[in-house]
Design a protein around this motif. Sequence first.
Motif, short mmCIF file in Angstrom:
data_model
loop_
_atom_site.label_atom_id
_atom_site.label_comp_id
_atom_site.label_asym_id
_atom_site.label_seq_id
_atom_site.Cartn_x
_atom_site.Cartn_y
_atom_site.Cartn_z
N GLN A 257 -3.05 2.71 9.80
CA GLN A 257 -1.72 2.81 9.17
C GLN A 257 -0.78 3.67 10.03
O GLN A 257 0.44 3.48 10.01
CB GLN A 257 -1.83 3.45 7.77
CG GLN A 257 -2.44 2.55 6.72
CD GLN A 257 -3.93 2.75 6.59
OE1 GLN A 257 -4.61 3.14 7.53
NE2 GLN A 257 -4.46 2.47 5.42
N ILE B 77 2.33 1.02 -4.55
CA ILE B 77 1.33 0.32 -5.35
C ILE B 77 1.70 0.39 -6.83
O ILE B 77 1.58 -0.59 -7.57
CB ILE B 77 -0.09 0.93 -5.13
CG1 ILE B 77 -0.57 0.72 -3.70
CG2 ILE B 77 -1.09 0.30 -6.09
CD1 ILE B 77 -1.87 1.47 -3.38
N ARG C 299 0.85 -1.20 0.00
CA ARG C 299 0.00 0.00 0.00
C ARG C 299 0.88 1.25 0.00
O ARG C 299 2.10 1.16 0.15
CB ARG C 299 -0.95 0.00 1.20
CG ARG C 299 -0.22 -0.31 2.48
CD ARG C 299 -0.72 0.36 3.68
NE ARG C 299 -0.67 1.79 3.57
CZ ARG C 299 0.46 2.50 3.71
NH1 ARG C 299 1.65 1.92 3.93
NH2 ARG C 299 0.44 3.82 3.60
N GLY C 300 0.20 2.40 -0.14
CA GLY C 300 0.95 3.64 -0.32
C GLY C 300 1.07 3.85 -1.83
O GLY C 300 1.45 2.92 -2.56
N ASN D 70 -5.77 12.25 -0.11
CA ASN D 70 -4.89 11.43 0.74
C ASN D 70 -5.79 10.67 1.72
O ASN D 70 -7.02 10.84 1.71
CB ASN D 70 -3.87 12.30 1.48
CG ASN D 70 -2.80 11.45 2.16
OD1 ASN D 70 -2.21 10.58 1.53
ND2 ASN D 70 -2.56 11.69 3.44
N LYS D 71 -5.20 9.86 2.53
CA LYS D 71 -5.95 9.04 3.49
C LYS D 71 -7.01 9.86 4.22
O LYS D 71 -6.75 10.99 4.63
CB LYS D 71 -4.95 8.43 4.48
CG LYS D 71 -5.53 7.58 5.57
CD LYS D 71 -6.44 6.48 5.06
CE LYS D 71 -5.77 5.58 4.06
NZ LYS D 71 -6.75 4.69 3.36
N ASN E 145 0.40 6.58 6.58
CA ASN E 145 1.81 6.21 6.49
C ASN E 145 2.35 6.61 5.13
O ASN E 145 1.86 6.13 4.10
CB ASN E 145 2.01 4.70 6.69
CG ASN E 145 3.44 4.31 6.41
OD1 ASN E 145 3.77 3.90 5.30
ND2 ASN E 145 4.31 4.47 7.38
#
Length: 345
Positions: free
Chosen positions: A202, A55, A50-51, A253-254, A164
Motif C-alpha cells: 500500500q 471501508i 480499503r482504509g 494499524n497496518k 496508506n
Amino acid sequence: MSKEIINVRLSDDGTAVTILDQTLLPNEIKYITLKEREELFEAIYMLRVRGAPAIGIFAAYALCVLAKQAKHESLDVFMEKIKQHSAYLDSSRPTAVNLGTQLKRMMSLAESEAQKSASAPQIVELMKCEAIHIYNEDVEMCKAISRHGMSLIKKGDGIMTQCNAGPIATSKYGTALGPIIMGQEQGLDLKAYICETRPLLQGARLTAFELVQAGVDSTLICDNMASITMSEGKVNAVFAGCDRIAANGDVANKVGTSQLAILAKHYNIPFYIFGPSTTIDKDCPTGADIEIEERNPEEIKEMFYTRPMAPKQVKAYNPAFDVTPNELITAIITETGVHKTFTNL
Ligand code: MRU
C-alpha cells in the motif's frame, strides 16, 4: 488538496456503488460499479476499497444498495434481509472498526424506523440519506485532522509513513497524509519517506501514487530500511493511520506500524497516529482485545512476482495488522485535536 479522485460513490438512484479499484494502482485508474452482494463483499475482502474510513463508507453504501433490492418485500422480510446483508458485509474484514460501526449505525436507523412502522421504501430512502451523511461527516473529520496535523510540522521536515492513510483510504483528504498534502500546498517543502508496506505494498502503490500526484518530495524505502533512514537524521516524525483505537489508546494499524514506533522511540523521533473518532472503539479495552486479520500466505510468496519467490513447502505467516502500545505513541490526532493522553479521546 490533491487532484480530486472520488474513491467511493453511491449512484444517484441508490442502485450501485462505484469505487476506484485500488488493486490496480498505480498502473491503472479504473472505476468499477458494484451491485451484487458477493461482489460488494469481495471488494472489501480483496482491498479494492480499503482504509478504515473508506471501508465504513463503502459498507454503508453497499447496505443501501442491497436494501433497495429488497424494498418490495413485506417490512418483516425486508428487515430480516438487511440484517443478514449487514452481518455478511461485516464478516469481510475484522480489524477496522469503522466497518462494523457504520453498519450498526445503518441498522439501528432502519430498526428504529421499522418500529415507527415506516414502510420498506421509506426506510431505504432514509438509509441513503444516512450513508451520504456518513460520507460528508468523514470529509469534515479528515479536513480537521489535516489542519491539526499541520501544527506538528515545520518547513523541510522529513516524515516517514506506513501503509496508506491518504485521500483514497477515506472519503477525501486522508488522515496521516492530510497534513503532508496540505503542507505541500502551503509551501512547506516536506520530504516523505514511504515504507513500501509488504506484502500488499500500500505504501509503494498507493501512498507514493498520492504523494507524487500532490507534488511532495517522496522517497520509497523497503520496510527493513526504516532504521537506517531514521539513524541518518532524515526523519523528523512518523505519521501513521489507524484501524482501531482501543479505550486505553493502544492502536491497531497496518502490520509494521509497531516496529516503526519502537524504532522512533530508539531514535527519539515523535510517533503520531491520525484517525477520525469513528476509529475509536470504547468497547475494546486494550490492544490485546483487537482481532488481527490473518490473510492468505500466498500474498507473501507469490503476489506481485512473476514466479513464486519462496519454496512451495515453506509456511508463511501473514498478519495484516499489528498493535502499537499506547506508551509508544506521542499523540493521537483526531478531528477534535492533538491528544497526548488517550483515556478520554
Ligand atoms: O489493509 P488496509 O490497506 O485496509 O489497511 C489500511 C491501514 O492500515 C490504514 O493505515 C488505516 O486503515 C487508516 S486509513 C485512513
